[in-house]
Write an enzyme that holds these catalytic residues in place. Sequence first.
Site, mmCIF file in Angstrom:
data_model
loop_
_atom_site.group_PDB
_atom_site.id
_atom_site.type_symbol
_atom_site.label_atom_id
_atom_site.label_comp_id
_atom_site.label_asym_id
_atom_site.label_seq_id
_atom_site.Cartn_x
_atom_site.Cartn_y
_atom_site.Cartn_z
ATOM 1 N N LYS A 101 0.815 -1.215 0.000
ATOM 2 C CA LYS A 101 0.000 0.000 0.000
ATOM 3 C C LYS A 101 0.848 1.265 0.000
ATOM 4 C CE LYS A 101 -4.285 -1.922 1.733
ATOM 5 N NZ LYS A 101 -3.948 -3.339 2.048
HETATM 6 C C1 LIG Z 1 -4.657 -4.446 1.495
HETATM 7 C C2 LIG Z 1 -3.911 -5.724 1.448
HETATM 8 C C3 LIG Z 1 -4.280 -6.781 0.581
HETATM 9 C C4 LIG Z 1 -5.515 -6.709 -0.291
HETATM 10 O O1 LIG Z 1 -5.349 -5.831 -1.377
HETATM 11 P P1 LIG Z 1 -6.640 -5.310 -2.194
HETATM 12 O O2 LIG Z 1 -6.112 -4.305 -3.140
HETATM 13 O O3 LIG Z 1 -7.549 -4.711 -1.148
HETATM 14 O O4 LIG Z 1 -7.249 -6.482 -2.860
HETATM 15 C C5 LIG Z 1 -3.501 -7.919 0.541
HETATM 16 N N1 LIG Z 1 -2.424 -8.044 1.334
HETATM 17 C C6 LIG Z 1 -2.037 -7.067 2.195
HETATM 18 C C7 LIG Z 1 -0.856 -7.300 3.069
HETATM 19 C C8 LIG Z 1 -2.752 -5.872 2.287
HETATM 20 O O5 LIG Z 1 -2.372 -4.913 3.166
#
Ligand SMILES: *Cc1c(COP(=O)(O)O)cnc(C)c1O
Length: 434
Positions: free
Chosen positions: A107
Amino acid sequence: MKYYSTNRIASEVSLQEAVVKGLAPDKGLYMPEKIQRLPSDFFGGIGRFGLVDLAKTVAKAFFGEDIPSEKLESIVADTLNFDIPLKKVGEGIYVLELFKGPTFAFKDVGARFMARLLSHFVQEKGQEDVNVLVATSGDTGSAVANGFLGVKGIRVFVLYPKGKVSDIQEAQFTTLGQNITALEISGTFDDCQRLVKEAFVDAELNVQMKLTSANSINVARFLPQSFYYFHAYAQLARLNRTRNVVVSVPSGNLGNLTAGLFAKRMGLPLKRFIAANNRNDVFFEYLRTGKYSPRASVQTIANAMDVGKPSNFARILDLYGNAHEAIAADISPARYGDDEIRNAIRSVYEKSGYLLDPHGACGYLALEKQKNPDETGVFLATAHPAKFKETVEECIGKAIEIPSGLKTFMQREKQSEPLSAAFNDFKARLMSSK
Ligand SMILES: *Cc1c(COP(=O)(O)O)cnc(C)c1O
């Protein structure tokens, strides 16, 4: 470039409006009006390019009309000040490590890009000061808070449920100070989310303050995630492994997967995707049956994927004109329970010494079980295993090292403000910061 709403009721808006608003007024998600195909000679020579150069090319295809080229290039370079390496984990199976950023999860890419883009609009386009509200159950708060740290003209309020996030996660957004305020809410994650939603519809508050959201519904957070699909492919090109590439994406809100679908639409020659779910299998069921039944989420050890109503599903439907058959041709379904995830972490570590986190483990499992021999598989490792220290240590039966960057957060002093879950208290707190 104009952005339209997936609900097609609200009018089209500029990039600036789409980024500042987050969600369209008709509650749809914004989509760019066109997805530019990159020329085939670009793909032919893709192995020559590094991450930042690839990202600049992709960013220009989306944002080139709206941001001066030099500015956009510097936003991209600042965002990607960390590596995203591809490593071999098994025969024909590679991992793309997306957790080398400041908060150790993928993210960081979207949050850092969005922070810089929003700051550009605030500073250079005379947008008034903006307040970013974000409710978090853990990872989003840290990526957003660190992405916006020290950015002028932007103030961030992170709302988190008291006692319900891990110590490492809490330290990542409560120790920063500057323009970041952590509000420790006496309630649940749902309370935090409710407070944020109520703030967006409170007329008085919105007259007094400019409020926006920084989750993956925001185009500035989700589109930059397409950068690293090109980078994965370029690294495979250097290994001569670009035939029949399958990318397995650990999925919750489907923002990461949707960005991959955009990359494919831009011409990136990926054969197919796998959406790897945990027990929250709404999308898995949709891919198998064509029926979409959102429901309350259940708790799993891959908690960042505990989503019962994935917000970016609307973008996938829109991209494929609602055609289930076409969607299911590009995306294969996968679903794993906690025990399968634990076993994968253990067995991969024993076999190869590679340590998976619970989310990446879902991505790995999908390739191990579904990949055809003539395919090359890449799974996205979305978080560093040390973020899930207890779970991972339990699986492999020994203690793991915490990276120094993560330890640093834990040594700083917590500065959060306790607050009740009543909207009037939250509103008063926001107003007092004007
Ligand atoms: C947010 C997140 C996901 C999921 O990603 P999306 O884009 O919401 O499908 C998977 N793994 C981790 C570690 C995350 O923080």
